[in-house]
Design an enzyme around this catalytic site. Structure first.
Site, PDB file in Angstrom:
ATOM      1  N   CYS A  99       0.866  -1.183   0.000  1.00 61.74           N
ATOM      2  CA  CYS A  99       0.000   0.000   0.000  1.00 61.74           C
ATOM      3  C   CYS A  99       0.897   1.224   0.000  1.00 61.74           C
ATOM      4  O   CYS A  99       1.686   1.430   0.935  1.00 61.74           O
ATOM      5  CB  CYS A  99      -0.914   0.000   1.223  1.00 61.74           C
ATOM      6  SG  CYS A  99      -1.974   1.460   1.346  1.00 61.74           S
ATOM      7  N   CYS A 105      -4.808   6.619  -3.398  1.00 64.43           N
ATOM      8  CA  CYS A 105      -4.178   5.300  -3.417  1.00 64.43           C
ATOM      9  C   CYS A 105      -2.774   5.465  -3.970  1.00 64.43           C
ATOM     10  O   CYS A 105      -2.605   5.839  -5.133  1.00 64.43           O
ATOM     11  CB  CYS A 105      -4.992   4.324  -4.266  1.00 64.43           C
ATOM     12  SG  CYS A 105      -4.220   2.693  -4.435  1.00 64.43           S
TER      13      CYS A 105
END
Length: 267
Positions: A73, A210
């Protein structure tokens, strides 16, 4: 009673815990779904557990808010770096973090008492599909498919809106051609130094940002010669500075900011 810190990276929010603070009897997927619930828990897009590593400064175990595990991530790893950093002074320092997508090297500086600026070597993007067509929701879309630690679809569009993400994101995430599901990024290029990216995240839904998605979108735009090797990418929650390295790897720089800390009462 489990101690936690909550942080965000340009609006992508995360809960961070230490493995040693979580009782061995607790099933992590259940803990994640409970803690990330925005009405009955702390509320977050994902949860990261910091564990010891024999090959890096720490190991990052990442979960999406639905309890599914992710390999990496981009916004989360910046928050994770701040979480494990015990120096918190203005001087730049280097960190290495073990993830399921390999070891990531980072540089971190502390801007103020509750924010750090983190530069991450995101690695080499794997572009599997470059501008093919995809039929979804009675539309035919041109898409690219990239792995940046995790799978991403990149779609360029002449305009962006939250409604576009909500209408198409879930359908593309669960499209049969992506057996492990995928993240989805809708992109608008303003000029060769700036682009916008809205994201639907696998296992989390429509999020404000993101990091791996921004990296994927930037890599595809660069491959298509639509953007320069250094550019600002704006997500809904803020901006990241992206740079294409000479070896084809991508470098991402952005903030990690504290929101709160406390004790989670997990039943």
């Amino acid at each position: 009673m489990i101690p936690f810190v909550k942080m965000h990276g340009i609006g992508n929010d995360f809960i961070l815990m230490k493995r040693e603070d979580i009782p061995s009897s607790v099933k992590l997927t259940d803990l994640v779904m409970s803690a990330c619930h925005r009405q009955f828990g702390i509320g977050a897009d994902g949860l990261m557990v910091a564990d010891a590593s024999s090959i890096a400064d720490a190991s990052m175990i990442y979960y999406n808010s639905d309890g599914s595990q992710g390999e990496m991530c981009g916004n989360g790893i910046r928050c994770f770096a701040r979480f494990i950093d015990d120096k918190r002074h203005p001087d730049e320092r280097e960190l290495s973090i073990e993830t399921q997508a390999g070891i990531k090297k980072l540089s971190i500086t502390t801007d103020d008492s509750n924010q750090s600026l983190v530069r991450v070597e995101m690695g080499l993007p794997e572009i599997h599909v470059l501008e093919n067509t995809l039929a979804v929701c009675d539309q035919t879309l041109v898409y690219s498919h990239v792995t940046m630690g995790v799978p991403h679809v990149v779609i360029f569009t002449p305009q962006l809106s939250p409604e576009l993400v909500d209408t198409l994101g879930e359908a593309i995430e669960n499209h049969p051609i992506f057996p492990k599901r995928t993240n989805v990024n809708f992109c608008y290029i303003k000029n060769r130094q700036k682009m916008h990216v809205f994201t639907w995240e696998r296992g989390a839904g429509h999020t404000l940002a993101c990091g791996t998605g921004v990296t994927s979108a930037f890599a595809v735009a660069f491959r298509l010669e639509r953007i320069s090797d250094s550019a600002v990418v704006l997500a809904e929650g803020g901006e990241l500075q992206m740079r294409m390295m000479v070896d084809g790897a991508v470098e991402m720089t952005g903030p990690a900011r504290d929101i709160c800390s406390g004790i989670f009462y997990y039943e």
